[in-house]
Every structure is written in structure tokens, then in C-alpha cells.
Design a protein around this motif. Structure first.
Motif, PDB file in Angstrom:
ATOM      1  N   ASP A  86       0.934  -1.156  -0.042  1.00  0.00           N
ATOM      2  CA  ASP A  86       0.149   0.209  -0.013  1.00  0.00           C
ATOM      3  C   ASP A  86       0.990   1.335  -0.331  1.00  0.00           C
ATOM      4  O   ASP A  86       0.732   2.239  -0.883  1.00  0.00           O
ATOM      5  N   ARG A  87       1.963   1.400   0.861  1.00  0.00           N
ATOM      6  CA  ARG A  87       2.800   2.340   0.987  1.00  0.00           C
ATOM      7  C   ARG A  87       3.263   2.439  -0.452  1.00  0.00           C
ATOM      8  O   ARG A  87       3.798   3.724  -1.032  1.00  0.00           O
ATOM      9  N   ARG A  90       1.260   4.026  -2.955  1.00  0.00           N
ATOM     10  CA  ARG A  90       0.992   5.426  -2.736  1.00  0.00           C
ATOM     11  C   ARG A  90       2.228   6.418  -3.006  1.00  0.00           C
ATOM     12  O   ARG A  90       2.231   7.530  -2.735  1.00  0.00           O
TER      13      ARG A  90
END
Length: 134
Positions: A86-87, A90
Motif C-alpha cells: 500500500d505504501r 501511494r
């Protein structure tokens, strides 16, 4: 006496495990790698056939008939990995993310296999096991 014997391919498994079983008071410690994972069924069967107690690195070894396993909790590692994905998606640079070590381990004991090997597992060890397969 300690002995460390590696194998180069699957044809070396049977003689290596049989040789280990021939020494009194011997047990087998199976390390986590692609080879042992790919040949786990053969390793478990050979350990059982040779009446050789063995400890394995992942739960699936014990679930498939191995005596016991102690290692990382794989679902926990994958759950934590999702946060990293997820990081990165993003915009975080992977090189900027901290390295994480596994922090959750599990002990699984297969009592059916212990009985087949003629072993009695101490109650204190059973009490601390994360899972006992009966």
C-alpha cells in the motif's frame, strides 16, 4: 554429536536421512528453503519411515504429517506485507521503508506422528504449543 549434512538434489534425500537415522539419539532439523519446501512430502515420509524425529520450519510440514514445526507465522508476514505494498503504491520508495523482521512465531506439534514414532511429548511443551494436531 552434531552432524550437518546437506543434499544437492532429491536423489540424495533417502540416503542422507537413512544415514542420520542410523546414529543413536539423532533428530532431523529441516531448514527453510525452496528445496525443502518443494520436497516436503518426501522428507516427511522418509523421516517417518526411518523413525527419525524431525522439526520443520513451517506449519504445513506438521499439518502434512511431520512431527513438529517452529517458525514464522506466514499469514502474519503476508498481512504486514500488504501495508508495504500500500505504501509503495501511494508513492513511497521501497528503499526508504524500514526492514521488518518476523515478530510472530508458531509451534505446531503433530501428536499422531509422535505416537507413530513412539514419542511422548511433555505436557509443558504441549501447553505452550500454538497448535496441537491430534
Amino acid at each position: 554429536m552434531r552432524s550437518r549434512r546437506g543434499v544437492g538434489d532429491a536423489t540424495e534425500l533417502e540416503p542422507a536421512i537413512a544415514a542420520a537415522a542410523g546414529a543413536p539419539g539423532t533428530a532431523l532439523v529441516v531448514f527453510p528453503d525452496i528445496f525443502t519446501g518443494a520436497h516436503h512430502e518426501q522428507i516427511i515420509a522418509l523421516a517417518e519411515r526411518n523413525k527419525l524425529p524431525a522439526i520443520y520450519p513451517y506449519r504445513f510440514f506438521a499439518a502434512d504429517g511431520g512431527l513438529m514445526s517452529y517458525g514464522i507465522n506466514t499469514p502474519d508476514v503476508f498481512r504486514r506485507m500488504a501495508g508495504y505494498v500500500d505504501r509503495i503504491l501511494r508513492g513511497a520508495k521501497p528503499s526508504d521503508l524500514p526492514v521488518q523482521a518476523p515478530n510472530k512465531f508458531e509451534l505446531v506439534i503433530n501428536l499422531r506422528t509422535a505416537k507413530a514414532l513412539g514419542l511422548e511429548i511433555p505436557p509443558k511443551l504441549l501447553a505452550v504449543a500454538d497448535e496441537v494436531i491430534e
